[in-house]
Design a protein around this motif. Structure first.
Motif, PDB file in Angstrom:
ATOM      1  N   ASN A   1       0.844  -1.188   0.000  1.00  0.00           N
ATOM      2  CA  ASN A   1       0.000   0.000   0.000  1.00  0.00           C
ATOM      3  C   ASN A   1       0.883   1.244   0.000  1.00  0.00           C
ATOM      4  O   ASN A   1       1.894   1.301   0.699  1.00  0.00           O
ATOM      5  CB  ASN A   1      -0.912   0.017   1.230  1.00  0.00           C
ATOM      6  N   THR A   2       0.503   2.217  -0.829  1.00  0.00           N
ATOM      7  CA  THR A   2       1.156   3.518  -0.827  1.00  0.00           C
ATOM      8  C   THR A   2       0.273   4.474  -0.039  1.00  0.00           C
ATOM      9  O   THR A   2      -0.923   4.596  -0.314  1.00  0.00           O
ATOM     10  CB  THR A   2       1.348   4.042  -2.265  1.00  0.00           C
ATOM     11  N   PHE A   3       0.849   5.168   0.923  1.00  0.00           N
ATOM     12  CA  PHE A   3       0.072   5.999   1.847  1.00  0.00           C
ATOM     13  C   PHE A   3      -0.020   7.433   1.344  1.00  0.00           C
ATOM     14  O   PHE A   3       0.951   7.973   0.801  1.00  0.00           O
ATOM     15  CB  PHE A   3       0.709   5.974   3.240  1.00  0.00           C
ATOM     16  N   SER A   4      -1.179   8.040   1.541  1.00  0.00           N
ATOM     17  CA  SER A   4      -1.352   9.436   1.156  1.00  0.00           C
ATOM     18  C   SER A   4      -0.557  10.352   2.081  1.00  0.00           C
ATOM     19  O   SER A   4      -0.095  11.420   1.674  1.00  0.00           O
ATOM     20  CB  SER A   4      -2.841   9.811   1.197  1.00  0.00           C
ATOM     21  N   ILE A   5      -0.394   9.921   3.340  1.00  0.00           N
ATOM     22  CA  ILE A   5       0.445  10.653   4.303  1.00  0.00           C
ATOM     23  C   ILE A   5       1.523   9.700   4.788  1.00  0.00           C
ATOM     24  O   ILE A   5       1.232   8.611   5.305  1.00  0.00           O
ATOM     25  CB  ILE A   5      -0.387  11.160   5.509  1.00  0.00           C
ATOM     26  N   SER A   6       2.783  10.080   4.621  1.00  0.00           N
ATOM     27  CA  SER A   6       3.897   9.195   4.974  1.00  0.00           C
ATOM     28  C   SER A   6       3.929   8.897   6.469  1.00  0.00           C
ATOM     29  O   SER A   6       3.502   9.712   7.301  1.00  0.00           O
ATOM     30  CB  SER A   6       5.224   9.836   4.548  1.00  0.00           C
ATOM     31  N   LEU A   7       4.439   7.708   6.800  1.00  0.00           N
ATOM     32  CA  LEU A   7       4.509   7.245   8.186  1.00  0.00           C
ATOM     33  C   LEU A   7       5.882   7.547   8.769  1.00  0.00           C
ATOM     34  O   LEU A   7       6.906   7.341   8.117  1.00  0.00           O
ATOM     35  CB  LEU A   7       4.229   5.738   8.235  1.00  0.00           C
ATOM     36  N   LYS A   8       5.891   7.987  10.039  1.00  0.00           N
ATOM     37  CA  LYS A   8       7.139   8.490  10.612  1.00  0.00           C
ATOM     38  C   LYS A   8       7.734   7.594  11.688  1.00  0.00           C
ATOM     39  O   LYS A   8       8.893   7.774  12.075  1.00  0.00           O
ATOM     40  CB  LYS A   8       6.913   9.895  11.184  1.00  0.00           C
ATOM     41  N   THR A   9       6.960   6.645  12.209  1.00  0.00           N
ATOM     42  CA  THR A   9       7.469   5.779  13.281  1.00  0.00           C
ATOM     43  C   THR A   9       7.238   4.315  12.938  1.00  0.00           C
ATOM     44  O   THR A   9       6.338   3.985  12.170  1.00  0.00           O
ATOM     45  CB  THR A   9       6.772   6.083  14.618  1.00  0.00           C
ATOM     46  N   LYS A  10       8.041   3.442  13.565  1.00  0.00           N
ATOM     47  CA  LYS A  10       7.885   2.014  13.317  1.00  0.00           C
ATOM     48  C   LYS A  10       6.555   1.493  13.853  1.00  0.00           C
ATOM     49  O   LYS A  10       5.968   0.581  13.283  1.00  0.00           O
ATOM     50  CB  LYS A  10       9.057   1.242  13.930  1.00  0.00           C
ATOM     51  N   SER A  11       6.099   2.079  14.944  1.00  0.00           N
ATOM     52  CA  SER A  11       4.807   1.636  15.482  1.00  0.00           C
ATOM     53  C   SER A  11       3.679   1.966  14.508  1.00  0.00           C
ATOM     54  O   SER A  11       2.741   1.182  14.327  1.00  0.00           O
ATOM     55  CB  SER A  11       4.551   2.308  16.843  1.00  0.00           C
ATOM     56  N   ALA A  12       3.779   3.132  13.870  1.00  0.00           N
ATOM     57  CA  ALA A  12       2.769   3.512  12.880  1.00  0.00           C
ATOM     58  C   ALA A  12       2.838   2.583  11.670  1.00  0.00           C
ATOM     59  O   ALA A  12       1.807   2.196  11.100  1.00  0.00           O
ATOM     60  CB  ALA A  12       2.971   4.960  12.451  1.00  0.00           C
ATOM     61  N   ILE A  13       4.057   2.202  11.292  1.00  0.00           N
ATOM     62  CA  ILE A  13       4.228   1.291  10.148  1.00  0.00           C
ATOM     63  C   ILE A  13       3.643  -0.077  10.473  1.00  0.00           C
ATOM     64  O   ILE A  13       2.944  -0.685   9.653  1.00  0.00           O
ATOM     65  CB  ILE A  13       5.720   1.167   9.782  1.00  0.00           C
ATOM     66  N   LEU A  14       3.924  -0.573  11.676  1.00  0.00           N
ATOM     67  CA  LEU A  14       3.389  -1.877  12.079  1.00  0.00           C
ATOM     68  C   LEU A  14       1.869  -1.883  12.086  1.00  0.00           C
ATOM     69  O   LEU A  14       1.231  -2.852  11.678  1.00  0.00           O
ATOM     70  CB  LEU A  14       3.923  -2.263  13.462  1.00  0.00           C
ATOM     71  N   GLU A  15       1.281  -0.788  12.537  1.00  0.00           N
ATOM     72  CA  GLU A  15      -0.176  -0.682  12.566  1.00  0.00           C
ATOM     73  C   GLU A  15      -0.742  -0.680  11.141  1.00  0.00           C
ATOM     74  O   GLU A  15      -1.730  -1.353  10.846  1.00  0.00           O
ATOM     75  CB  GLU A  15      -0.591   0.600  13.290  1.00  0.00           C
ATOM     76  N   ALA A  16      -0.066   0.071  10.261  1.00  0.00           N
ATOM     77  CA  ALA A  16      -0.518   0.134   8.872  1.00  0.00           C
ATOM     78  C   ALA A  16      -0.275  -1.182   8.140  1.00  0.00           C
ATOM     79  O   ALA A  16      -0.983  -1.516   7.178  1.00  0.00           O
ATOM     80  CB  ALA A  16       0.195   1.273   8.143  1.00  0.00           C
ATOM     81  N   LEU A  17       0.722  -1.927   8.597  1.00  0.00           N
ATOM     82  CA  LEU A  17       1.080  -3.193   7.945  1.00  0.00           C
ATOM     83  C   LEU A  17       0.057  -4.293   8.216  1.00  0.00           C
ATOM     84  O   LEU A  17      -0.076  -5.224   7.421  1.00  0.00           O
ATOM     85  CB  LEU A  17       2.468  -3.632   8.431  1.00  0.00           C
ATOM     86  N   GLN A  18      -0.681  -4.179   9.313  1.00  0.00           N
ATOM     87  CA  GLN A  18      -1.597  -5.254   9.707  1.00  0.00           C
ATOM     88  C   GLN A  18      -2.628  -5.606   8.628  1.00  0.00           C
ATOM     89  O   GLN A  18      -2.742  -6.780   8.245  1.00  0.00           O
ATOM     90  CB  GLN A  18      -2.304  -4.902  11.015  1.00  0.00           C
ATOM     91  N   PRO A  19      -3.386  -4.636   8.101  1.00  0.00           N
ATOM     92  CA  PRO A  19      -4.359  -5.014   7.054  1.00  0.00           C
ATOM     93  C   PRO A  19      -3.675  -5.492   5.763  1.00  0.00           C
ATOM     94  O   PRO A  19      -4.234  -6.316   5.029  1.00  0.00           O
ATOM     95  CB  PRO A  19      -5.153  -3.721   6.821  1.00  0.00           C
ATOM     96  N   ILE A  20      -2.476  -4.987   5.493  1.00  0.00           N
ATOM     97  CA  ILE A  20      -1.726  -5.431   4.314  1.00  0.00           C
ATOM     98  C   ILE A  20      -1.334  -6.892   4.479  1.00  0.00           C
ATOM     99  O   ILE A  20      -1.470  -7.705   3.559  1.00  0.00           O
ATOM    100  CB  ILE A  20      -0.476  -4.550   4.101  1.00  0.00           C
ATOM    101  N   ALA A  21      -0.858  -7.238   5.681  1.00  0.00           N
ATOM    102  CA  ALA A  21      -0.470  -8.619   5.969  1.00  0.00           C
ATOM    103  C   ALA A  21      -1.672  -9.555   5.909  1.00  0.00           C
ATOM    104  O   ALA A  21      -1.570 -10.687   5.421  1.00  0.00           O
ATOM    105  CB  ALA A  21       0.199  -8.689   7.341  1.00  0.00           C
ATOM    106  N   GLU A  22      -2.818  -9.074   6.385  1.00  0.00           N
ATOM    107  CA  GLU A  22      -4.031  -9.890   6.334  1.00  0.00           C
ATOM    108  C   GLU A  22      -4.437 -10.181   4.888  1.00  0.00           C
ATOM    109  O   GLU A  22      -4.848 -11.304   4.558  1.00  0.00           O
ATOM    110  CB  GLU A  22      -5.171  -9.175   7.070  1.00  0.00           C
ATOM    111  N   LYS A  23      -4.319  -9.188   4.036  1.00  0.00           N
ATOM    112  CA  LYS A  23      -4.638  -9.376   2.624  1.00  0.00           C
ATOM    113  C   LYS A  23      -3.669 -10.365   1.981  1.00  0.00           C
ATOM    114  O   LYS A  23      -4.068 -11.251   1.218  1.00  0.00           O
ATOM    115  CB  LYS A  23      -4.581  -8.029   1.892  1.00  0.00           C
ATOM    116  N   CYS A  24      -2.379 -10.212   2.308  1.00  0.00           N
ATOM    117  CA  CYS A  24      -1.360 -11.126   1.780  1.00  0.00           C
ATOM    118  C   CYS A  24      -1.623 -12.561   2.241  1.00  0.00           C
ATOM    119  O   CYS A  24      -1.540 -13.510   1.446  1.00  0.00           O
ATOM    120  CB  CYS A  24       0.027 -10.664   2.232  1.00  0.00           C
TER     121      CYS A  24
END
Length: 359
Positions: free
Chosen positions: A251-274
């Motif tokens: 997924n490409t984000f409209s607003i860039s992510l600045k912390t690893k915790s934010a990335i991990l949170e955003a990664l969850q639905p991506i991982a579920e789809k994968c």
């Protein structure tokens, strides 16, 4: 040869792909005549929106001529990285249903769904699902043609554009071809059409009336092609240009992510789809890969392999967390993706009995 001929083939063609991507990414371009490529003084139009096509503007037209046809035409520079990115996501949708995918370009492909991963009985239902997935997940529209071979499927996809679907069933093939204008036959350009008209060939029925000998006399080797397709015969197989070696999502984000915790949170639905795609595949993966793209477009990937096949979502999630810890976050992140690869392919045992083709 009948068994070879009657397959379930889908041709998917994105609607005004480059221009539609620009209108999607930049809402101020929506409903406006848009030309991708060139400018008002020089260059060539690479793609035109449907609003621009109403003025007779089309791809390969000199930009200066296009501008003269529409004073409100908006020229935008092509962004091929973006088109390739979305094309990849669209193809991933295709691979949910079959690995027999033959891309013709970034915006169109053939799919052989005679047998499909989902166990869906008709090619029509698969085409409808694919169109819905492209619309809901990508935000773009596609047109689809469904028939027994590549020649007919490609013609069908152009029949109800944009956002259309057209099916040519086995019993409809000959009657459909008979009424088809000769200009609609792929391989018939302007000069060939003019030559056919001089021979009083204006429709598929006229072409069917010509003997093989006569067509070869006038058109050489191409005459054999015209003879076959005018009878609905096209034995070309859908040839994938790669063997599928992974399943993934990103997924490409409209607003860039600045912390690893934010990335991990955003990664969850991506991982579920994968993971969902992985479970729908016929393979066992041994490798997990994490992909991260930064705002400067630098991209890194980190992978972790296992001796045993990855059999649970928990192992997948733990693997991704471990990979997240393995790199330095030196600036904001614009894209995150993950994949499962290093497949151990499980062969399917085909059931006995004749396949009934339901369209």
């Amino acid at each position: 040869m009948e068994k070879e001929r009657e397959r379930k083939i889908i041709h998917v063609d994105m609607d005004a792909f480059y221009a539609s991507v620009e209108q999607m990414d930049f809402p101020d371009l929506k409903d406006k005549p848009v030309a991708v490529g060139g400018n008002r003084q020089r260059g060539v139009v690479a793609a035109a929106s449907y609003e621009a096509r109403k003025y007779g503007i089309h791809s390969a037209m000199p930009s200066k001529l296009a501008a003269s046809k529409c004073k409100d035409l908006v020229f935008v520079k092509p962004r091929f990285d973006r088109y390739r990115e979305l094309s990849h996501l669209i193809r991933e949708i295709f691979y949910r249903y079959t690995d027999l995918v033959e891309p013709l370009s970034l915006d169109e492909a053939y799919l052989d769904v005679t047998e499909n991963k989902m166990g869906i009985s008709t090619a029509t239902d698969i085409a409808i699902e694919i169109k819905k997935a492209i619309k809901s997940e990508i935000g773009l529209t596609a047109s689809a043609g469904v028939s027994i071979n590549k020649f007919l499927a490609k013609i069908a996809s152009d029949y109800r554009k944009p956002d259309g679907i057209f099916i040519i069933k086995p019993h409809q093939v000959l009657s459909f071809i008979e009424q088809l204008p000769i200009e609609k036959f792929f391989g018939v350009g302007k000069k060939t059409a003019e030559k056919m008209h001089r021979l009083n060939i204006k429709t598929g029925a006229d072409l069917q009336a010509k003997s093989l000998k006569e067509l070869v006399k006038h058109f050489g080797k191409q005459g054999r092609y015209f003879y076959s397709v005018s009878r609905g015969e096209d034995y070309r197989k859908v040839n994938p240009n790669r063997i599928r070696k992974s399943v993934g999502a990103e997924n490409t984000f409209s607003i860039s992510l600045k912390t690893k915790s934010a990335i991990l949170e955003a990664l969850q639905p991506i991982a579920e789809k994968c993971w969902k795609r992985y479970k729908q595949s016929d393979a066992n993966a041994h490798t997990i890969t994490l992909k991260v793209k930064f705002d400067d477009f630098k991209q890194i990937t980190r992978s972790k392999s296992f001796e045993e096949a990855i059999y649970s979502a928990a192992i997948f999630d733990q693997g991704l967390e471990s990979l997240m810890d393995s790199f330095e976050l030196y600036q904001s992140v614009r894209l995150v993706g993950c994949s499962l690869s290093n497949f151990e392919i499980e062969e399917k045992i085909a059931e006995n009995g004749q396949l009934t083709l339901r369209f």
